[in-house]
Scaffold this active site. Sequence first.
Site, mmCIF file in Angstrom:
data_model
loop_
_atom_site.group_PDB
_atom_site.id
_atom_site.type_symbol
_atom_site.label_atom_id
_atom_site.label_comp_id
_atom_site.label_asym_id
_atom_site.label_seq_id
_atom_site.Cartn_x
_atom_site.Cartn_y
_atom_site.Cartn_z
ATOM 1 N N LYS A 256 -2.247 5.248 15.624
ATOM 2 C CA LYS A 256 -3.709 5.069 15.586
ATOM 3 C C LYS A 256 -4.164 4.771 14.160
ATOM 4 O O LYS A 256 -3.393 4.931 13.207
ATOM 5 C CB LYS A 256 -4.394 6.317 16.144
ATOM 6 N N TYR B 3 -20.321 2.036 -14.139
ATOM 7 C CA TYR B 3 -21.633 2.537 -13.697
ATOM 8 C C TYR B 3 -21.886 3.959 -14.189
ATOM 9 O O TYR B 3 -20.992 4.819 -14.131
ATOM 10 C CB TYR B 3 -21.696 2.565 -12.171
ATOM 11 N N MET C 92 -16.943 -0.983 -6.430
ATOM 12 C CA MET C 92 -16.576 -1.431 -5.082
ATOM 13 C C MET C 92 -15.286 -2.275 -5.093
ATOM 14 O O MET C 92 -14.447 -2.142 -4.200
ATOM 15 C CB MET C 92 -17.716 -2.250 -4.466
HETATM 16 C C1 LIG Z 1 -3.368 14.100 19.839
HETATM 17 C C2 LIG Z 1 -2.637 13.833 18.578
HETATM 18 N N1 LIG Z 1 -1.298 13.952 18.554
HETATM 19 C C3 LIG Z 1 -0.579 13.717 17.434
HETATM 20 C C4 LIG Z 1 -1.201 13.355 16.252
HETATM 21 C C5 LIG Z 1 -0.360 13.135 15.021
HETATM 22 O O1 LIG Z 1 -0.711 14.047 14.030
HETATM 23 P P1 LIG Z 1 0.067 14.081 12.627
HETATM 24 O O2 LIG Z 1 -0.315 12.830 11.928
HETATM 25 O O3 LIG Z 1 -0.444 15.301 11.962
HETATM 26 O O4 LIG Z 1 1.510 14.129 12.950
HETATM 27 C C6 LIG Z 1 -2.594 13.238 16.237
HETATM 28 C C7 LIG Z 1 -3.273 12.909 14.988
HETATM 29 O O5 LIG Z 1 -4.235 13.485 14.587
HETATM 30 C C8 LIG Z 1 -3.331 13.475 17.422
HETATM 31 O O6 LIG Z 1 -4.649 13.363 17.454
#
Ligand SMILES: Cc1ncc(COP(=O)(O)O)c(C=O)c1O
Length: 369
Positions: free
Chosen positions: A34, A261, A309
Amino acid sequence: MRPTFIEVSLENLRHNLQLIQKHTENRPVMAVVKSNAYGHGLIRVAKFYEELAVDCLGVALLEEGILLRKSGISLPIVVFGGVLTNQISEYLKWNLEFFLSSSENIRELERICEACEQQAVVHLKLDSGMGRVGCIAEDSAGFIEKAVFSKHIFVKGVCSHLACADDPEDPMTVEQLERFLDAVSVFERLGVRVPIRHLANSGGVLYFPQTHLDLVRPGILLYGVYPEPDSPHLLDVRPALQLKSQVSFHKSVPNGFTVSYGATWTSTKRAEIATVPLGYGDGYRRAFSNRGEVLIGGKRQAIVGRVCMDQFMVKSKNVRSEAGTEVLLIGEQDGQSITVEEMSAWAETIPYEILTNLNERIPRIYTNK
Ligand SMILES: Cc1ncc(COP(=O)(O)O)c(C=O)c1O
């Protein structure tokens, strides 16, 4: 092309995955990709994990799952975020699995699945102490029963998320595990197959082997980074990401010269100032102003004045820093290193935020030795 780029080492990603597999006695792995694979680039990294034959991929959003499918990934993909009723048909269309957190939308789910003549593949999400999403573990028997006996739902997994596993001393993880296993015992009582039980994030993988169960879900550790700056280093993972740039401008300034800045930094004697062409618009945190460091010629150079930035300045000392000189922001240069964990301490945040802030404006290149 701008001289600023991220270099991702696929060989280090492979090394980290193999270490995790060995440490978890070859448990199946859901590689968490993700948030643009924690800044490493969603599609390329996901494709690499597919080549490495991980068991499945984890993402937070429906859109991330669709993007992976559109790029040709055929591995099972699990979407963590809560599912809204009006999204269900998209999950089915793109063959995405999802976390189901309550029995409230089961009836609607059944109706939509029936209309599409498809089964939804779900992982029942139990809340064992994270307090974010999921059916509260102690009250989950009815939820589990309803899901298991729903005609169009295939309960592939049952899972929960650990809140404190990055601290090996915290008793919370064992309490969460107990609550989870207690809730999961309902499957046996119902006389049905126990689905894949999964709980362990990177902290669980590292410090709590009893949470490894039937599959592990590491994220940050796969990328060679520890969850906290002071997390005990148990596995020799290697950071996969380096952030590099080049000096874009160099000047010698007299005593009493102010930089950036707010004029928050003033030279106290003659100084060499190098400008680096990236900033908070790229996700390089403004909190590094007057605190952070970079490497030039293998030597640490202090950031002076506020990060802008698109640019920031460093005071270069004992090193040549004319325009075009390499600047290392994350990674290794001439035997010296700057880590994401260290940078998170400068910004009083966690390594996750440093990595995921590095945005799409920075080009990524991949090496695979
Ligand atoms: C549901 C779930 N599983 C696994 C992970 C992986 O976590 P980590 O990066 O701490 O291993 C996450 C990340 O936040 C998560 O939301």
